[in-house]
Design a protein around this motif. Sequence first.
Motif, PDB file in Angstrom:
ATOM      1  N   MET A  95     -64.889 -17.711  12.872  1.00 28.03           N
ATOM      2  CA  MET A  95     -64.890 -19.155  13.095  1.00 28.03           C
ATOM      3  C   MET A  95     -63.493 -19.660  13.416  1.00 28.03           C
ATOM      4  N   VAL A  96     -62.521 -19.203  12.646  1.00 26.35           N
ATOM      5  CA  VAL A  96     -61.140 -19.646  12.864  1.00 26.35           C
ATOM      6  C   VAL A  96     -60.641 -19.160  14.214  1.00 26.35           C
ATOM      7  N   THR A  97     -60.878 -17.896  14.532  1.00 28.02           N
ATOM      8  CA  THR A  97     -60.423 -17.329  15.801  1.00 28.02           C
ATOM      9  C   THR A  97     -61.059 -18.049  16.982  1.00 28.02           C
ATOM     10  N   THR A  98     -62.352 -18.314  16.890  1.00 30.60           N
ATOM     11  CA  THR A  98     -63.057 -18.996  17.978  1.00 30.60           C
ATOM     12  C   THR A  98     -62.530 -20.403  18.172  1.00 30.60           C
ATOM     13  N   ALA A  99     -62.317 -21.110  17.086  1.00 30.96           N
ATOM     14  CA  ALA A  99     -61.840 -22.487  17.181  1.00 30.96           C
ATOM     15  C   ALA A  99     -60.430 -22.568  17.745  1.00 30.96           C
ATOM     16  N   LEU A 100     -59.654 -21.501  17.587  1.00 28.28           N
ATOM     17  CA  LEU A 100     -58.287 -21.487  18.096  1.00 28.28           C
ATOM     18  C   LEU A 100     -58.202 -20.957  19.518  1.00 28.28           C
ATOM     19  N   LEU A 144     -64.015 -22.062  24.852  1.00 26.13           N
ATOM     20  CA  LEU A 144     -64.543 -21.144  23.858  1.00 26.13           C
ATOM     21  C   LEU A 144     -64.541 -21.751  22.465  1.00 26.13           C
ATOM     22  N   ALA A 145     -64.020 -22.959  22.348  1.00 28.45           N
ATOM     23  CA  ALA A 145     -63.860 -23.545  21.020  1.00 28.45           C
ATOM     24  C   ALA A 145     -65.199 -23.782  20.340  1.00 28.45           C
ATOM     25  N   VAL A 146     -66.207 -24.177  21.093  1.00 29.46           N
ATOM     26  CA  VAL A 146     -67.522 -24.406  20.540  1.00 29.46           C
ATOM     27  C   VAL A 146     -68.532 -23.713  21.436  1.00 29.46           C
ATOM     28  N   SER A 147     -69.284 -22.790  20.892  1.00 29.92           N
ATOM     29  CA  SER A 147     -70.245 -22.042  21.684  1.00 29.92           C
ATOM     30  C   SER A 147     -71.227 -22.974  22.372  1.00 29.92           C
ATOM     31  N   GLY A 148     -71.375 -22.807  23.684  1.00 31.54           N
ATOM     32  CA  GLY A 148     -72.350 -23.593  24.420  1.00 31.54           C
ATOM     33  C   GLY A 148     -71.787 -24.801  25.121  1.00 31.54           C
ATOM     34  N   LEU A 188     -60.354 -30.851  19.707  1.00 34.91           N
ATOM     35  CA  LEU A 188     -59.030 -30.835  19.083  1.00 34.91           C
ATOM     36  C   LEU A 188     -59.093 -30.923  17.554  1.00 34.91           C
ATOM     37  N   PRO A 189     -59.931 -31.775  16.956  1.00 39.01           N
ATOM     38  CA  PRO A 189     -59.988 -31.798  15.486  1.00 39.01           C
ATOM     39  C   PRO A 189     -60.410 -30.459  14.905  1.00 39.01           C
ATOM     40  N   LEU A 190     -61.359 -29.791  15.556  1.00 37.79           N
ATOM     41  CA  LEU A 190     -61.807 -28.472  15.118  1.00 37.79           C
ATOM     42  C   LEU A 190     -60.670 -27.460  15.206  1.00 37.79           C
ATOM     43  N   ALA A 191     -59.961 -27.468  16.332  1.00 41.39           N
ATOM     44  CA  ALA A 191     -58.866 -26.513  16.520  1.00 41.39           C
ATOM     45  C   ALA A 191     -57.742 -26.749  15.519  1.00 41.39           C
ATOM     46  N   ARG A 192     -57.419 -28.011  15.262  1.00 39.82           N
ATOM     47  CA  ARG A 192     -56.344 -28.312  14.312  1.00 39.82           C
ATOM     48  C   ARG A 192     -56.739 -27.912  12.890  1.00 39.82           C
ATOM     49  N   ALA A 193     -57.995 -28.124  12.521  1.00 38.62           N
ATOM     50  CA  ALA A 193     -58.453 -27.704  11.196  1.00 38.62           C
ATOM     51  C   ALA A 193     -58.386 -26.189  11.073  1.00 38.62           C
ATOM     52  N   ALA A 194     -58.797 -25.490  12.127  1.00 39.41           N
ATOM     53  CA  ALA A 194     -58.729 -24.026  12.121  1.00 39.41           C
ATOM     54  C   ALA A 194     -57.284 -23.552  12.037  1.00 39.41           C
ATOM     55  N   LEU A 195     -56.381 -24.243  12.724  1.00 43.30           N
ATOM     56  CA  LEU A 195     -54.967 -23.888  12.674  1.00 43.30           C
ATOM     57  C   LEU A 195     -54.421 -24.041  11.258  1.00 43.30           C
ATOM     58  N   ILE A 224     -56.148 -23.801   8.484  1.00 51.60           N
ATOM     59  CA  ILE A 224     -56.710 -22.720   7.685  1.00 51.60           C
ATOM     60  C   ILE A 224     -55.979 -21.407   7.974  1.00 51.60           C
ATOM     61  N   GLY A 225     -55.782 -21.115   9.269  1.00 49.48           N
ATOM     62  CA  GLY A 225     -55.091 -19.887   9.641  1.00 49.48           C
ATOM     63  C   GLY A 225     -53.695 -19.818   9.064  1.00 49.48           C
ATOM     64  N   ALA A 226     -52.984 -20.937   9.100  1.00 47.15           N
ATOM     65  CA  ALA A 226     -51.633 -20.974   8.546  1.00 47.15           C
ATOM     66  C   ALA A 226     -51.653 -20.774   7.037  1.00 47.15           C
ATOM     67  N   PHE A 227     -52.625 -21.371   6.381  1.00 50.26           N
ATOM     68  CA  PHE A 227     -52.715 -21.229   4.922  1.00 50.26           C
ATOM     69  C   PHE A 227     -52.969 -19.778   4.537  1.00 50.26           C
ATOM     70  N   LEU A 228     -53.814 -19.103   5.312  1.00 46.81           N
ATOM     71  CA  LEU A 228     -54.146 -17.712   5.017  1.00 46.81           C
ATOM     72  C   LEU A 228     -53.007 -16.748   5.364  1.00 46.81           C
ATOM     73  N   ALA A 229     -52.255 -17.092   6.410  1.00 51.13           N
ATOM     74  CA  ALA A 229     -51.263 -16.152   6.926  1.00 51.13           C
ATOM     75  C   ALA A 229     -49.869 -16.331   6.344  1.00 51.13           C
ATOM     76  N   LEU A 230     -49.546 -17.531   5.917  1.00 49.36           N
ATOM     77  CA  LEU A 230     -48.173 -17.821   5.504  1.00 49.36           C
ATOM     78  C   LEU A 230     -48.080 -18.029   3.995  1.00 49.36           C
ATOM     79  N   PRO A 231     -46.938 -17.710   3.403  1.00 50.90           N
ATOM     80  CA  PRO A 231     -46.757 -18.000   1.980  1.00 50.90           C
ATOM     81  C   PRO A 231     -46.683 -19.503   1.763  1.00 50.90           C
ATOM     82  N   HIS A 232     -47.147 -19.941   0.614  1.00 49.09           N
ATOM     83  CA  HIS A 232     -47.100 -21.370   0.312  1.00 49.09           C
ATOM     84  C   HIS A 232     -46.676 -21.573  -1.131  1.00 49.09           C
ATOM     85  N   ALA A 233     -46.089 -22.715  -1.372  1.00 53.08           N
ATOM     86  CA  ALA A 233     -45.614 -23.011  -2.717  1.00 53.08           C
ATOM     87  C   ALA A 233     -46.801 -23.317  -3.622  1.00 53.08           C
TER      88      ALA A 233
END
Length: 216
Positions: free
Chosen positions: A112-117, A122-126, A139-146, A148-157
């Motif tokens: 879901m994250v990869t597709t939205a980015l 390709l952001a939304v099937s169909g 754009l709201p979908l892509a920014r939300a996915a971004l 999430i991706g940043a939260f998963l990939a980067l260290p956070h306080a």
Amino acid sequence: MDDAAYYSELGRLRMLGGDAALDFANTRHWRDGREIDFLTGYPALVDWAVVAGLLSEGEGARLREAEGVMPLQAADVFSATVRLRDSWKIHLGEATRALNPTHQPSEALRRMVTTALGPPDLAVSGLPAEALAGADMALPLARAALAIGAFLALPHAGTLRMCEADPCGGVFLDTSRSQKRRWCAMDSCGNRVKAQRHRLRMKAEAVEPPKGNNQG
């Protein structure tokens, strides 16, 4: 300190997660004994995303105008965003309960994250590419996915936690020095839990006989 908040007909939703990705998950949570979804449609998604810092005011205004002429596309983007949010919320619930703090997201969430980015078409099937060109409806979908991706990939306080108030379901980063934060907000969930405990304690004391007054 005043918290940023999204105001809607459903009430006020404060941004208490400490990260936009967590605030995204918190758009659906329990309040006053019932579960509330603050994302009621594409306009609400846009309005919330502006408050959350995922969209600029200018982008929000452009998307609100575009939704009026492309309602079907907006509805499809909204549905995809809600599916992403719900899958993300499931992952966070599992992560806060897991013994391993590096709990990995499911393959479905990763897709879901990869597709939205991906590219707009390709952001939304169909959805055809021309429907998204210029208006950037996804754009709201892509920014939300971004987020999430940043939260998963980067260290956070801070440490990822779920509010201990039952029910709530809010997630947040505990950045306190003691790392003992238990509620999404002390002035709401924290006070509610303490009031409940006080009522239970008073009720228990009312039914217990005074000590030293036993007969037998």
